[in-house]
Design an enzyme around this catalytic site. Structure first.
Site, mmCIF file in Angstrom:
data_model
loop_
_atom_site.group_PDB
_atom_site.id
_atom_site.type_symbol
_atom_site.label_atom_id
_atom_site.label_comp_id
_atom_site.label_asym_id
_atom_site.label_seq_id
_atom_site.Cartn_x
_atom_site.Cartn_y
_atom_site.Cartn_z
ATOM 1 N N PRO A 92 3.218 1.693 6.193
ATOM 2 C CG PRO A 92 4.909 0.287 6.950
ATOM 3 C CD PRO A 92 3.559 0.834 7.309
ATOM 4 C CD GLU A 93 -0.546 2.107 1.837
ATOM 5 O OE1 GLU A 93 -0.718 1.121 1.091
ATOM 6 O OE2 GLU A 93 -1.380 2.463 2.678
#
Ligand SMILES: [Zn+2]
Length: 273
Positions: free
Chosen positions: A2-3
């Protein structure tokens, strides 16, 4: 992984379901994430969520006990808002049942995530948070600030902007794409970036991240929107993962190199040193 856009999408997704609601139950099925889940979380039963903020990729769920629950999704974590009656899946490790009858449930196959209970007074100086650079989408991230922070850095510009001390939340995809958009070669020495080009880069970083948030996040296969639908909407990428394919601007083939042990994609014609 997850960014920043996925984390922001998660924040936007969960906020309306938890702010203003109190904690009815805390369920910890597995404590052993990257660090153990704070046992003091159970002290929060009966307390109310006041806000959900984000710093870099950390979510902070603020309670009226003068504390926050810090959540980091690690490599493969995700949060959903569901019914407490929903069956527990393998890798569902933690949940908070709310007074509105909903449940915030944490799922993380690789268990690199974090769920910590922090006193409000300890947040700013917490080791995970205190050395973080500016937030890319806030007004404090400016050309002048970026230019100043790069002045003494004899490292490639791409490596510099992926360092959280320079700016947080610019992962590999976003670094490659924002350098393309601003016409900057990823191998340019950071200290040689002129101020006008720093301005273009700041603008490009803001645009790329904003578009990705609007698209619902780009990278994470495991990410689920809070309503349970897949959140994988791929943004239109110009260079990332496009080795050998024609540049969308000049038709020259996109190149791939390695910088700081990470794949780097760029157009040798559109991006200048
Ligand atoms: Zn090109």
């Amino acid at each position: 992984m997850p960014e920043l856009p996925e984390v922001e999408t998660t924040r936007l997704g969960i906020s309306p379901h938890i702010i203003g609601h109190s904690i009815r139950e805390i369920i910890i099925r597995r404590h052993d994430l990257r660090q153990p889940i704070s046992p003091s979380l159970t002290d929060l039963i009966g307390r109310t969520f006041e806000a959900v903020t984000r710093r870099s990729k950390y979510l902070l769920l603020k309670t009226n006990a003068n504390s926050s629950i810090l959540i980091h999704l690690g490599m493969s974590g995700s949060l959903r808002i569901i019914s407490p009656a929903e069956e527990w899946k393998k890798h569902d490790h933690f949940a908070i049942t709310l007074s509105n009858g909903r449940q915030l449930r944490y799922h993380d196959p690789r268990r690199f995530g974090l769920i910590l209970h922090l006193k409000e007074s300890d947040i700013q100086n917490h080791p995970l948070l205190k050395n973080l650079g500016p937030e890319p989408l806030e007004e404090t991230f400016t050309a002048a600030r970026l230019h100043a922070s790069l002045r003494k850095k004899n490292i490639p510009i791409k490596v510099a902007i992926m360092d959280a001390k320079t700016v947080v939340g610019v992962g590999n995809i976003y670094a490659s794409e924002s350098l393309f958009r601003s016409g900057i070669h990823p191998k340019l020495q950071a200290c040689k970036l002129s101020k006008p080009r720093a301005g273009k880069l700041v603008q490009a970083i803001k645009e790329v991240l904003t578009e990705s948030i609007q698209a619902g996040g780009t990278t994470l296969r495991d990410f689920l929107n809070t309503d349970g639908a897949p959140g994988y909407f791929k943004q239109r990428l110009f260079v990332y993962d496009r080795k050998g394919e024609p540049c969308r601007v000049c038709t020259n083939p996109i190149s791939r190199g390695i910088l700081g042990q990470r794949s780097t994609y760029f157009c040798p014609k559109c991006q200048k040193m």
